[in-house]
Design an enzyme around this catalytic site. Structure first.
Site, PDB file in Angstrom:
ATOM      1  N   ILE A  85      22.934  16.353  23.330  1.00  0.00           N
ATOM      2  CA  ILE A  85      23.214  16.537  21.368  1.00  0.00           C
ATOM      3  C   ILE A  85      24.106  17.989  21.750  1.00  0.00           C
ATOM      4  O   ILE A  85      24.179  18.956  22.620  1.00  0.00           O
ATOM      5  CB  ILE A  85      21.708  16.696  20.746  1.00  0.00           C
ATOM      6  CG1 ILE A  85      20.547  15.667  20.841  1.00  0.00           C
ATOM      7  CG2 ILE A  85      22.155  17.822  19.262  1.00  0.00           C
ATOM      8  CD1 ILE A  85      21.435  14.802  20.200  1.00  0.00           C
ATOM      9  N   ASN A  96      12.185  15.633  22.738  1.00  0.00           N
ATOM     10  CA  ASN A  96      12.860  14.615  23.204  1.00  0.00           C
ATOM     11  C   ASN A  96      11.291  14.403  25.060  1.00  0.00           C
ATOM     12  O   ASN A  96      10.618  15.174  24.436  1.00  0.00           O
ATOM     13  CB  ASN A  96      13.558  15.514  24.271  1.00  0.00           C
ATOM     14  CG  ASN A  96      14.092  13.986  25.541  1.00  0.00           C
ATOM     15  OD1 ASN A  96      14.559  13.326  25.166  1.00  0.00           O
ATOM     16  ND2 ASN A  96      14.463  14.486  26.628  1.00  0.00           N
ATOM     17  N   SER A 156       6.206  13.856  29.725  1.00  0.00           N
ATOM     18  CA  SER A 156       6.179  15.748  29.019  1.00  0.00           C
ATOM     19  C   SER A 156       7.381  15.371  27.596  1.00  0.00           C
ATOM     20  O   SER A 156       8.631  14.807  26.966  1.00  0.00           O
ATOM     21  CB  SER A 156       7.845  16.811  29.266  1.00  0.00           C
ATOM     22  OG  SER A 156       7.167  16.995  31.089  1.00  0.00           O
ATOM     23  N   GLU A 200       3.688   8.110  28.287  1.00  0.00           N
ATOM     24  CA  GLU A 200       4.724   7.976  27.139  1.00  0.00           C
ATOM     25  C   GLU A 200       4.808   7.771  25.057  1.00  0.00           C
ATOM     26  O   GLU A 200       4.461   8.533  24.512  1.00  0.00           O
ATOM     27  CB  GLU A 200       6.191   8.034  27.171  1.00  0.00           C
ATOM     28  CG  GLU A 200       6.718   8.155  28.659  1.00  0.00           C
ATOM     29  CD  GLU A 200       8.102   7.777  29.028  1.00  0.00           C
ATOM     30  OE1 GLU A 200       8.835   7.349  27.752  1.00  0.00           O
ATOM     31  OE2 GLU A 200       8.556   7.767  29.727  1.00  0.00           O
ATOM     32  N   ASP A 208      16.655  19.093  29.697  1.00  0.00           N
ATOM     33  CA  ASP A 208      15.193  18.835  29.760  1.00  0.00           C
ATOM     34  C   ASP A 208      14.940  20.075  29.674  1.00  0.00           C
ATOM     35  O   ASP A 208      14.296  20.734  30.915  1.00  0.00           O
ATOM     36  CB  ASP A 208      15.145  18.364  31.014  1.00  0.00           C
ATOM     37  CG  ASP A 208      15.339  16.910  31.596  1.00  0.00           C
ATOM     38  OD1 ASP A 208      15.562  16.281  29.352  1.00  0.00           O
ATOM     39  OD2 ASP A 208      15.782  15.564  31.781  1.00  0.00           O
ATOM     40  N   HIS A 259      10.796  13.242  28.237  1.00  0.00           N
ATOM     41  CA  HIS A 259      11.025  13.064  29.833  1.00  0.00           C
ATOM     42  C   HIS A 259       9.770  12.586  30.549  1.00  0.00           C
ATOM     43  O   HIS A 259       8.691  12.936  30.533  1.00  0.00           O
ATOM     44  CB  HIS A 259      11.323  13.836  30.237  1.00  0.00           C
ATOM     45  CG  HIS A 259      11.880  14.282  31.693  1.00  0.00           C
ATOM     46  ND1 HIS A 259      13.732  13.512  31.887  1.00  0.00           N
ATOM     47  CD2 HIS A 259      12.144  14.778  32.614  1.00  0.00           C
ATOM     48  CE1 HIS A 259      13.955  13.729  33.015  1.00  0.00           C
ATOM     49  NE2 HIS A 259      13.098  14.494  33.983  1.00  0.00           N
ATOM     50  N   GLY A 269      13.421   0.770  22.787  1.00  0.00           N
ATOM     51  CA  GLY A 269      13.438   1.729  21.893  1.00  0.00           C
ATOM     52  C   GLY A 269      11.431   1.410  22.103  1.00  0.00           C
ATOM     53  O   GLY A 269      10.822   1.504  21.042  1.00  0.00           O
ATOM     54  N   SER A 270      10.849   1.220  22.967  1.00  0.00           N
ATOM     55  CA  SER A 270       9.504   1.504  23.595  1.00  0.00           C
ATOM     56  C   SER A 270       8.586   2.693  22.279  1.00  0.00           C
ATOM     57  O   SER A 270       7.638   2.930  22.146  1.00  0.00           O
ATOM     58  CB  SER A 270       9.070   0.907  24.406  1.00  0.00           C
ATOM     59  OG  SER A 270       8.715   2.485  25.184  1.00  0.00           O
ATOM     60  N   ASN A 271       9.737   4.100  22.957  1.00  0.00           N
ATOM     61  CA  ASN A 271       8.892   4.941  22.392  1.00  0.00           C
ATOM     62  C   ASN A 271       8.995   5.401  20.707  1.00  0.00           C
ATOM     63  O   ASN A 271       8.439   5.709  19.942  1.00  0.00           O
ATOM     64  CB  ASN A 271       9.391   6.739  23.265  1.00  0.00           C
ATOM     65  CG  ASN A 271       9.141   6.410  24.248  1.00  0.00           C
ATOM     66  OD1 ASN A 271       7.727   6.837  24.390  1.00  0.00           O
ATOM     67  ND2 ASN A 271       9.428   6.639  25.240  1.00  0.00           N
ATOM     68  N   LYS A 281      22.972  10.637  25.346  1.00  0.00           N
ATOM     69  CA  LYS A 281      23.486  11.335  24.975  1.00  0.00           C
ATOM     70  C   LYS A 281      23.551  13.038  25.066  1.00  0.00           C
ATOM     71  O   LYS A 281      22.449  13.134  24.473  1.00  0.00           O
ATOM     72  CB  LYS A 281      24.807  10.832  24.315  1.00  0.00           C
ATOM     73  CG  LYS A 281      25.690   9.826  24.210  1.00  0.00           C
ATOM     74  CD  LYS A 281      27.035  10.071  24.964  1.00  0.00           C
ATOM     75  CE  LYS A 281      26.912   7.938  25.647  1.00  0.00           C
ATOM     76  NZ  LYS A 281      27.869   8.612  26.617  1.00  0.00           N
TER      77      LYS A 281
HETATM   78  C1  GRF Z   1      11.926   7.018  28.043  1.00  0.00           C
HETATM   79  O1  GRF Z   1      11.277   6.352  29.808  1.00  0.00           O
HETATM   80  C2  GRF Z   1      12.147   7.932  27.700  1.00  0.00           C
HETATM   81  O2  GRF Z   1      10.920   9.293  28.798  1.00  0.00           O
HETATM   82  C3  GRF Z   1      13.125   8.218  28.852  1.00  0.00           C
HETATM   83  O3  GRF Z   1      14.324   7.047  28.957  1.00  0.00           O
HETATM   84  C4  GRF Z   1      13.249   6.418  28.540  1.00  0.00           C
HETATM   85  C5  GRF Z   1      12.802   5.448  26.660  1.00  0.00           C
HETATM   86  O4  GRF Z   1      12.587   4.155  27.194  1.00  0.00           O
HETATM   87  N1  GRF Z   1      13.804   9.388  27.564  1.00  0.00           N
HETATM   88  P1  GRF Z   1      12.554   3.488  25.239  1.00  0.00           P
HETATM   89  O5  GRF Z   1      13.785   3.118  24.712  1.00  0.00           O
HETATM   90  O6  GRF Z   1      11.509   4.023  24.760  1.00  0.00           O
HETATM   91  O7  GRF Z   1      11.775   2.283  25.705  1.00  0.00           O
END
Ligand code: GRF
Length: 223
Positions: free
Chosen positions: A97, A111, A145, A183, A154, A113, A15-17, A95
């Site tokens: 959607i 999303n 992206s 990201e 994607d 990527h 969940g870092s994003n 998963k």
């Molecule tokens: C990221 O590399 C993202 O590009 C991909 O999954 C990873 C998720 O990382 N879709 P995090 O859980 O947000 O750290």
């Protein structure tokens, strides 16, 4: 101002994003959005812990808990409705959607990527596999992206990308770590643009406007 984005973040992993988006909201970089729900198929996901620490409702749901696809999708959809979700950000969600949800949220699901789409995307291209493929192909440049989610993996149009050089001695994990940093920059930035009503999706074309789309329309109307 457009309607506030009520975001559901879907995440299967650490969940870092999700964290980067949350920080951007907390610090006011994104002003017209809130995260109203976190959805995960994985009860161990760091994203679930992070949601709880921040008093954000977290839903652990996966297909195995249900007899049919319909039951699963309708429970998920009811939860999205209950939390007034009008935008979905996939952040490491493993998963696919369901098309019914893609259609209900047309052009409102994004999303991130970890490569420069349309290269190195599609079914089976996730996690380290992406970075392995980039290195094997001897690419000089990789990156991340943000794209609209449609019914294929994607495949939807790209909203934002950022690039980084691939170093000669990069391994998949060193490359992944540097891509992850970008990201965390472009995902909140893309969501800020949506929250300000500045993204127009015209088929496969994305237009980023300087001001809110509705204001543009008003300008045309008054001319
Ligand atoms: C990221 O590399 C993202 O590009 C991909 O999954 C990873 C998720 O990382 N879709 P995090 O859980 O947000 O750290």
């Amino acid at each position: 101002m457009p309607d506030q984005l009520n975001i559901a973040v879907f995440a299967s992993g650490k969940g870092s994003n999700f964290k980067a988006i949350l920080e951007a909201i907390k610090t006011g970089k994104i002003q017209n959005a809130q995260i109203v729900l976190v959805v995960s198929n994985n009860s161990d996901a760091g994203a679930i812990d992070l949601a709880r620490e921040n008093n954000i409702p977290a839903l652990h749901i996966n297909r195995k808990q249900f007899e049919t696809d319909e039951d699963f999708n309708s429970t998920l959809t009811s939860s999205l409705e209950k939390h007034c979700v009008n935008f979905i950000a996939l952040a490491g969600y493993m998963k696919k959607i369901d098309p019914t949800i893609v259609r209900a949220f047309k052009n409102r699901i994004v999303n991130i990527h970890p490569a420069l789409l349309p290269k190195f995307g599609g079914s089976g291209m996730y996690g380290m596999r992406v970075h392995e493929a980039v290195i094997e192909s001897k690419e000089k440049i990789s990156g991340a992206s943000v794209h609209i989610v449609d019914e294929e993996y994607d495949n939807g149009p790209v909203v934002l990308q950022a690039t980084i050089p691939v170093e000669v001695n990069d391994t998949p994990s060193t490359l992944a770590a540097r891509v992850l940093k970008v990201e965390h920059e472009i995902y909140p930035e893309a969501i800020r643009l949506f929250s300000e009503g500045r993204i127009i999706v015209d088929g496969r074309k994305i237009i980023i406007t300087k001001i809110e789309v509705k204001e543009l329309k008003d300008e045309f109307d008054s001319n």
